[in-house]
Design a protein around this motif. Structure first.
Motif, PDB file in Angstrom:
ATOM      1  N   THR A 111     -23.158  -4.064 -16.477  1.00  0.00           N
ATOM      2  CA  THR A 111     -22.245  -4.610 -15.474  1.00  0.00           C
ATOM      3  C   THR A 111     -20.801  -4.289 -15.806  1.00  0.00           C
ATOM      4  N   LEU A 112     -20.405  -4.468 -17.068  1.00  0.00           N
ATOM      5  CA  LEU A 112     -19.020  -4.176 -17.435  1.00  0.00           C
ATOM      6  C   LEU A 112     -18.694  -2.701 -17.234  1.00  0.00           C
ATOM      7  N   LEU A 113     -19.595  -1.804 -17.620  1.00  0.00           N
ATOM      8  CA  LEU A 113     -19.359  -0.378 -17.390  1.00  0.00           C
ATOM      9  C   LEU A 113     -19.202  -0.087 -15.905  1.00  0.00           C
ATOM     10  N   ALA A 114     -20.008  -0.733 -15.083  1.00  0.00           N
ATOM     11  CA  ALA A 114     -19.916  -0.529 -13.629  1.00  0.00           C
ATOM     12  C   ALA A 114     -18.593  -1.066 -13.081  1.00  0.00           C
ATOM     13  N   VAL A 115     -18.168  -2.226 -13.562  1.00  0.00           N
ATOM     14  CA  VAL A 115     -16.896  -2.804 -13.109  1.00  0.00           C
ATOM     15  C   VAL A 115     -15.733  -1.888 -13.491  1.00  0.00           C
ATOM     16  N   LEU A 116     -15.712  -1.427 -14.733  1.00  0.00           N
ATOM     17  CA  LEU A 116     -14.634  -0.543 -15.177  1.00  0.00           C
ATOM     18  C   LEU A 116     -14.627   0.759 -14.389  1.00  0.00           C
ATOM     19  N   ASP A 117     -15.801   1.312 -14.117  1.00  0.00           N
ATOM     20  CA  ASP A 117     -15.888   2.530 -13.318  1.00  0.00           C
ATOM     21  C   ASP A 117     -15.389   2.279 -11.896  1.00  0.00           C
ATOM     22  N   ASP A 118     -15.761   1.152 -11.310  1.00  0.00           N
ATOM     23  CA  ASP A 118     -15.293   0.820  -9.961  1.00  0.00           C
ATOM     24  C   ASP A 118     -13.773   0.687  -9.921  1.00  0.00           C
ATOM     25  N   LEU A 119     -13.191   0.014 -10.918  1.00  0.00           N
ATOM     26  CA  LEU A 119     -11.739  -0.145 -10.956  1.00  0.00           C
ATOM     27  C   LEU A 119     -11.048   1.207 -11.116  1.00  0.00           C
ATOM     28  N   ALA A 120     -11.586   2.067 -11.977  1.00  0.00           N
ATOM     29  CA  ALA A 120     -11.005   3.393 -12.174  1.00  0.00           C
ATOM     30  C   ALA A 120     -11.113   4.228 -10.900  1.00  0.00           C
ATOM     31  N   ARG A 121     -12.241   4.137 -10.212  1.00  0.00           N
ATOM     32  CA  ARG A 121     -12.414   4.861  -8.947  1.00  0.00           C
ATOM     33  C   ARG A 121     -11.345   4.443  -7.955  1.00  0.00           C
ATOM     34  N   CYS A 122     -11.057   3.157  -7.907  1.00  0.00           N
ATOM     35  CA  CYS A 122     -10.021   2.656  -7.004  1.00  0.00           C
ATOM     36  C   CYS A 122      -8.640   3.152  -7.437  1.00  0.00           C
ATOM     37  N   LEU A 123      -8.348   3.102  -8.720  1.00  0.00           N
ATOM     38  CA  LEU A 123      -7.059   3.577  -9.211  1.00  0.00           C
ATOM     39  C   LEU A 123      -6.876   5.060  -8.915  1.00  0.00           C
ATOM     40  N   ALA A 124      -7.963   5.810  -8.967  1.00  0.00           N
ATOM     41  CA  ALA A 124      -7.903   7.253  -8.736  1.00  0.00           C
ATOM     42  C   ALA A 124      -7.534   7.595  -7.290  1.00  0.00           C
ATOM     43  N   THR A 125      -7.545   6.624  -6.385  1.00  0.00           N
ATOM     44  CA  THR A 125      -7.103   6.880  -5.010  1.00  0.00           C
ATOM     45  C   THR A 125      -5.583   6.865  -4.907  1.00  0.00           C
ATOM     46  N   THR A 126      -4.905   6.473  -5.978  1.00  0.00           N
ATOM     47  CA  THR A 126      -3.446   6.515  -6.039  1.00  0.00           C
ATOM     48  C   THR A 126      -3.055   7.775  -6.826  1.00  0.00           C
ATOM     49  N   PRO A 127      -1.785   8.086  -6.870  1.00  0.00           N
ATOM     50  CA  PRO A 127      -1.355   9.235  -7.689  1.00  0.00           C
ATOM     51  C   PRO A 127      -1.445   8.991  -9.197  1.00  0.00           C
ATOM     52  N   VAL A 128      -1.600   7.741  -9.630  1.00  0.00           N
ATOM     53  CA  VAL A 128      -1.623   7.405 -11.061  1.00  0.00           C
ATOM     54  C   VAL A 128      -2.785   8.135 -11.736  1.00  0.00           C
TER      55      VAL A 128
ATOM     56  N   CYS B 225       8.986   3.968 -19.280  1.00  0.00           N
ATOM     57  CA  CYS B 225       7.716   4.697 -19.428  1.00  0.00           C
ATOM     58  C   CYS B 225       6.866   4.689 -18.165  1.00  0.00           C
ATOM     59  N   ASP B 226       7.380   4.130 -17.083  1.00  0.00           N
ATOM     60  CA  ASP B 226       6.666   4.031 -15.799  1.00  0.00           C
ATOM     61  C   ASP B 226       5.314   3.334 -15.961  1.00  0.00           C
ATOM     62  N   LEU B 227       5.345   2.145 -16.563  1.00  0.00           N
ATOM     63  CA  LEU B 227       4.148   1.333 -16.784  1.00  0.00           C
ATOM     64  C   LEU B 227       3.930   0.380 -15.614  1.00  0.00           C
ATOM     65  N   TRP B 228       2.672   0.160 -15.283  1.00  0.00           N
ATOM     66  CA  TRP B 228       2.289  -0.774 -14.218  1.00  0.00           C
ATOM     67  C   TRP B 228       1.191  -1.692 -14.728  1.00  0.00           C
ATOM     68  N   LEU B 229       1.403  -2.993 -14.604  1.00  0.00           N
ATOM     69  CA  LEU B 229       0.458  -3.991 -15.103  1.00  0.00           C
ATOM     70  C   LEU B 229      -0.596  -4.289 -14.045  1.00  0.00           C
TER      71      LEU B 229
ATOM     72  N   ALA C 208       0.813  -1.224   0.000  1.00  0.00           N
ATOM     73  CA  ALA C 208       0.000   0.000   0.000  1.00  0.00           C
ATOM     74  C   ALA C 208       0.846   1.274   0.000  1.00  0.00           C
ATOM     75  N   PRO C 209       1.904   1.369   0.815  1.00  0.00           N
ATOM     76  CA  PRO C 209       2.710   2.608   0.774  1.00  0.00           C
ATOM     77  C   PRO C 209       3.392   2.814  -0.584  1.00  0.00           C
ATOM     78  N   GLU C 210       3.739   1.725  -1.263  1.00  0.00           N
ATOM     79  CA  GLU C 210       4.346   1.854  -2.593  1.00  0.00           C
ATOM     80  C   GLU C 210       3.318   2.355  -3.607  1.00  0.00           C
ATOM     81  N   ALA C 211       2.095   1.854  -3.523  1.00  0.00           N
ATOM     82  CA  ALA C 211       1.033   2.319  -4.425  1.00  0.00           C
ATOM     83  C   ALA C 211       0.759   3.801  -4.187  1.00  0.00           C
ATOM     84  N   ALA C 212       0.791   4.214  -2.932  1.00  0.00           N
ATOM     85  CA  ALA C 212       0.564   5.622  -2.604  1.00  0.00           C
ATOM     86  C   ALA C 212       1.705   6.511  -3.096  1.00  0.00           C
ATOM     87  N   GLY C 213       2.866   5.921  -3.314  1.00  0.00           N
ATOM     88  CA  GLY C 213       4.029   6.680  -3.751  1.00  0.00           C
ATOM     89  C   GLY C 213       4.279   6.668  -5.249  1.00  0.00           C
ATOM     90  N   LEU C 214       3.364   6.106  -6.024  1.00  0.00           N
ATOM     91  CA  LEU C 214       3.545   6.089  -7.477  1.00  0.00           C
ATOM     92  C   LEU C 214       3.473   7.506  -8.043  1.00  0.00           C
TER      93      LEU C 214
END
Length: 149
Positions: A89-106, A60-64, A10-16
């Protein structure tokens, strides 16, 4: 060092870096004739994404991100073994994943799409995610040159 997002603590994800790019391979589980496995589209997307991150990740600072196997494949619903999500459902899943990613600096998210049936929906999801979560989103296809989508 691994460039697999799920291997971060978690601290590494927060430091991206805000310049980092998260790459989400998106496939499908569906028929590809009698000679190929149901996972063909998933394998293509996952392998290409992994190879790109392994080759260009440091530069390129890529993360899989972990691959998304279940997507919009109802055009193959007639075939036994096809596993698919509704568009809603797929739109909701993608939105949920993006919302989670948006909690990081990425701030950049690439959908690396291995299944043609996802294309239009991923474009819609990309626009919605940009507005809702402030991420720059991109849809890439293994079979198209970068300047064609």
């Amino acid at each position: 060092m691994s460039r697999h997002f799920a291997d971060l603590r978690a601290p590494e994800a927060a430091g991206l870096s805000p310049d980092a790019v998260a790459v989400l391979p998106i496939g499908s589980i569906e028929q590809h004739g009698p000679h190929l496995p149901l996972s063909t589209d998933l394998v293509v997307a996952e392998t290409l994404a992994r190879d790109a991150v392994d080759t260009f990740g440091d530069a390129c600072d890529l993360w899989l991100l972990p691959a998304l196997a279940y997507t919009k494949s109802n055009e193959h619903a007639w075939s036994p073994g096809t596993m698919w999500l509704s568009a809603t459902t797929l739109l909701a899943v993608l939105d949920d994943l993006a919302r989670c990613l948006a909690t990081t600096p990425v701030r950049r998210l690439v959908f690396l799409n291995g299944h043609g049936g996802n294309s239009a929906l991923l474009q819609v999801a990309s626009r919605d995610i940009r507005l809702a979560h402030g991420l720059s989103t991109f849809v890439m296809h293994p079979s198209l040159p970068a300047d064609h989508g």
